[in-house]
Enzyme design. Structure first.
Site, PDB file in Angstrom:
ATOM      1  N   HIS A  70      38.237  43.322  44.421  1.00  0.00           N
ATOM      2  CA  HIS A  70      39.214  43.945  44.062  1.00  0.00           C
ATOM      3  C   HIS A  70      40.177  44.622  45.034  1.00  0.00           C
ATOM      4  CE1 HIS A  70      37.135  40.216  41.885  1.00  0.00           C
ATOM      5  NE2 HIS A  70      38.672  39.746  41.350  1.00  0.00           N
ATOM      6  N   HIS A 123      36.102  33.204  39.580  1.00  0.00           N
ATOM      7  CA  HIS A 123      35.298  33.804  38.643  1.00  0.00           C
ATOM      8  C   HIS A 123      35.136  32.504  38.537  1.00  0.00           C
ATOM      9  CE1 HIS A 123      37.196  37.801  39.452  1.00  0.00           C
ATOM     10  NE2 HIS A 123      37.982  37.710  39.786  1.00  0.00           N
ATOM     11  N   GLU A 177      46.065  44.138  44.530  1.00  0.00           N
ATOM     12  CA  GLU A 177      46.239  42.728  44.068  1.00  0.00           C
ATOM     13  C   GLU A 177      47.544  43.641  42.716  1.00  0.00           C
ATOM     14  OE1 GLU A 177      45.398  38.752  40.684  1.00  0.00           O
ATOM     15  OE2 GLU A 177      44.421  40.926  40.992  1.00  0.00           O
ATOM     16  N   HIS A 199      36.421  33.039  46.604  1.00  0.00           N
ATOM     17  CA  HIS A 199      36.290  34.245  45.321  1.00  0.00           C
ATOM     18  C   HIS A 199      37.487  32.993  44.388  1.00  0.00           C
ATOM     19  CE1 HIS A 199      38.629  37.457  44.442  1.00  0.00           C
ATOM     20  NE2 HIS A 199      39.359  36.404  43.184  1.00  0.00           N
ATOM     21  N   ASP A 209      41.341  31.412  42.527  1.00  0.00           N
ATOM     22  CA  ASP A 209      40.778  32.898  41.321  1.00  0.00           C
ATOM     23  C   ASP A 209      40.127  31.934  40.098  1.00  0.00           C
ATOM     24  OD1 ASP A 209      40.782  35.353  40.897  1.00  0.00           O
ATOM     25  OD2 ASP A 209      42.999  35.815  40.582  1.00  0.00           O
ATOM     26  N   ASP A 210      40.913  31.503  39.181  1.00  0.00           N
ATOM     27  CA  ASP A 210      40.431  31.294  37.901  1.00  0.00           C
ATOM     28  C   ASP A 210      41.405  30.137  38.273  1.00  0.00           C
ATOM     29  OD1 ASP A 210      39.167  33.746  36.894  1.00  0.00           O
ATOM     30  OD2 ASP A 210      41.362  34.474  37.825  1.00  0.00           O
TER      31      ASP A 210
END
Length: 330
Positions: free
Chosen positions: A192, A14, A195, A12, A273-274
């Site tokens: 997604h 981005h 969350e 996961h 994630d980021d």
């Protein structure tokens, strides 16, 4: 426990969200774009909450205007991932940002990213595959265009399809057509959910989109019957603890539900994630989880193997990566 040397699998990530701030500032200077408002005094990305984060993310992405920019981005991101011990990564890619959902332009961007991934594999020993994602808050019609780009380029490198963006916009069922097209093209599916949406958002993604993985999914913990259902069905959660803590979903790693979910038999994986937005790396995720739950190398090796089993790549690629996971010193 030597965290950086443990081989890791990340599912996961981005791509644009993994761009180091210095990289984006450099592109902005080259293009004479003023993005100074995106950064804090120490040079990090600056945002107030998740919705402001989305705006900053898209503003930073505006510097990525050519296939060459994405070639450089892939090299920069994979070098940092490899430094944390990541040996296999799947990254979310959006034709929305790569050519405006035009198939011809998307192919050019994709070629540049694949070339960079091949170079990074030779230099850093990390393997990358792409998962095309539509952007939820851009709406179902644009998602259809994105799905067509995904379907037309499905194969050994574009291996999956998913949806990201603001969970509070629309419903999963609004995107059913796009997911059906991707499935028919042979792509594996993720979404997604869970969350910013609660347990019902996880159920909707599973029932309406028929995905096999859920991005985040952590708010399933609010419904233990759902947690047990996830375990029984073997649904894989792409969990990003550092992201959830940074965005205020949970106050600390110790309060994060990944420990409970793991203990109840849910197939959890670990991702960033980021990462520069949330001041994390895969090595830091491992270190924080070790401190929070006293997880040892055996637990992390089990999670890495489960992550590889859940990866969307082909069996030959999995065999190659599995050999790297099995060479860890006892």
């Amino acid at each position: 426990m030597n965290v950086p040397t443990l081989p890791k699998v990340e599912l996961h990530l981005h791509l644009e969200g993994a761009a180091p701030p210095a990289f984006i500032r450099g592109l902005a200077r080259e293009k004479k774009m003023d993005l100074s408002g995106l950064f804090s005094e120490n040079g990090a990305y600056r945002y107030k909450d998740f919705w402001d984060f989305l705006k900053v993310y898209e503003a930073a992405t505006s510097t990525l205007q050519r296939p060459e920019d994405y070639h450089r981005l892939v090299l920069a991101v994979l070098e940092e991932s490899a430094a944390s011990g990541v040996v296999y990564s799947e990254t979310f890619l959006s034709p929305d940002f790569c050519g405006g959902r035009d198939l011809g332009a998307w192919r050019e961007y994709l070629h540049a990213m694949r070339e960079a991934a091949d170079q990074a594999e030779r230099q850093f020993g990390i393997t990358l595959r792409g998962v095309v994602t539509c952007i939820r808050h851009f709406g179902p019609e644009k998602a259809r265009q994105t799905a067509r780009c995904a379907a037309e380029t499905a194969g050994d490198w574009i291996v999956g399809f998913g949806i990201a963006g603001d969970e509070k916009v629309g419903q999963p069922k609004d995107f059913r057509w796009s997911f059906d097209l991707a499935r028919e093209a042979g792509l594996r599916l993720t979404a997604h959910a869970g969350e910013w949406g609660g347990p019902d958002s996880v159920r909707a993604a599973l029932n309406d989109l028929e995905v096999e993985r859920i991005g985040h999914g952590v708010r399933a913990i609010e419904d233990l019957a759902l947690v047990d259902e996830l375990a029984e069905r073997g649904v894989v959660l792409e969990v990003c603890p550092g992201s959830n803590v940074a965005l205020g979903l949970y106050p600390t790693f110790r309060d994060h539900p990944i420990g409970t979910m793991f203990d109840r038999g849910v197939k959890v994986t670990i991702s960033t994630d980021d990462p520069p937005f949330f001041h994390t790396t895969m090595a830091r995720e491992y270190e924080e989880l070790h401190r929070a739950f006293d997880w040892d190398e055996g637990v992390f090796e089990k999670i890495a193997r489960a992550s590889l089993d859940a990866a969307f790549c082909d069996d030959d690629t999995k065999s190659k990566i599995r050999a790297k996971l099995e060479t860890v010193d006892a």
